[in-house]
Design an enzyme around this catalytic site. Structure first.
Site, PDB file in Angstrom:
ATOM      1  N   SER A 141       0.864  -1.180   0.000  1.00 24.33           N
ATOM      2  CA  SER A 141       0.000   0.000   0.000  1.00 24.33           C
ATOM      3  C   SER A 141       0.899   1.228   0.000  1.00 24.33           C
ATOM      4  CB  SER A 141      -0.897   0.020   1.245  1.00 24.33           C
ATOM      5  OG  SER A 141      -1.507   1.294   1.418  1.00 24.33           O
ATOM      6  N   TYR A 154      -1.309  -0.529  10.542  1.00 25.64           N
ATOM      7  CA  TYR A 154      -1.543  -0.894   9.147  1.00 25.64           C
ATOM      8  C   TYR A 154      -0.375  -0.420   8.281  1.00 25.64           C
ATOM      9  CZ  TYR A 154      -3.658  -1.029   4.499  1.00 25.64           C
ATOM     10  OH  TYR A 154      -3.905  -1.261   3.169  1.00 25.64           O
TER      11      TYR A 154
END
Length: 267
Positions: A141, A154
């Site tokens: 990501s 995350y």
């Protein structure tokens, strides 16, 4: 059905979103598939559609990669099936809230985003080397390099994925095993609902479709990119970022303290 000359691609998190698009694109490129996800009904529907549309062989394996027994089953398949030539580590989960507003139990995303991905990569890499080559595509990501944007845990899990890919590239570059790390930005998938947010709350100009994202990532793969950021307009920006990182490396471990710290200590 014919035997694929490209071999078999294993795709995790394949029942929807990015994983399902990878399944479609790789089948159309001539790969047979092993699709891994928790939702049996969606997996079977996708497999039937892809077999009908492409003529490729598509197998499904229902597994929750947070479950140790299920994870071990997939590791064994990857390590022992000689037809497997590609692994797409796509399964993952995210978090949106900052640390002070998060439940630590929700941070079990580490089990899926880090542990499962790492173990499947460890199953794939030596097997692909032994088979003469192949590819590992890990979906990270943009928060790997911009952890301030969403939940820090995350971001940390995705930074792990990026670092692992950079290390593997150095280790496997002469062994005919391709490594690609894909850094998606905001993408129109069920990620947002699963993470406790809503896609509708995001500005439309920052959200990419899953189809466009995978098409761009595979174009990057074809161009030999080690790191692909599908929404980055100018590839030179990443090249400059990487050049700055490489410039740091020779000075990260020296036997002397720099002057700026000696002055502070003396004061």
């Amino acid at each position: 059905m014919s035997i694929s000359l490209k071999g078999v691609a294993v795709i995790t998190g394949a029942s929807a979103g990015i994983g399902a698009v990878y399944a479609d694109r790789l089948a159309r490129r001539g790969y047979d598939l092993i699709l891994v996800a928790r939702n049996e009904a969606r997996l079977d529907q996708l497999a039937t559609r892809l077999e009908d549309a492409t003529g490729r062989t598509v197998k499904t394996v229902v597994a929750d990669l947070r479950n140790k027994a299920d994870l071990k089953r997939i590791e064994t398949i990857i390590a022992t099936d000689p037809a497997i030539t590609m692994l797409v580590n796509n399964a993952g989960v995210g978090g949106l809230e900052p640390l002070l507003h998060s439940d630590v139990d929700a941070m079990e995303m580490v089990d899926l985003n880090v542990t499962a991905l790492m173990r499947l990569t460890y199953a794939a890499a030596p097997a692909l080397v032994a088979r003469g080559g192949g590819a590992i595509i890990n979906i990270a990501s943009v928060v790997a390099i911009a952890p301030e944007v969403l939940n820090g845990v995350y971001g940390g899990t995705k930074a792990f994925v990026l670092a692992l890919g950079q290390s593997l590239q150095k280790e496997l570059t002469d062994k005919n095993v391709r490594i690609q790390t894909v850094l998606p930005g905001a993408t129109a998938t069920n990620f947002w609902d699963a993470a406790g947010g809503a896609l509708d709350n995001l500005p439309s100009n920052i959200v990419m479709t899953s189809d466009d994202l995978v098409n761009a990532a595979l174009a990057g793969f074809d161009q030999g990119e080690v790191v692909s950021i599908p929404s980055l307009p100018d590839a030179a920006d990443w090249a400059n970022y990487e050049a700055a990182r490489q410039k740091l490396i020779p000075n990260l471990s020296l036997n002397s303290v720099p002057a700026r710290y000696r002055i502070a200590a003396a004061a």
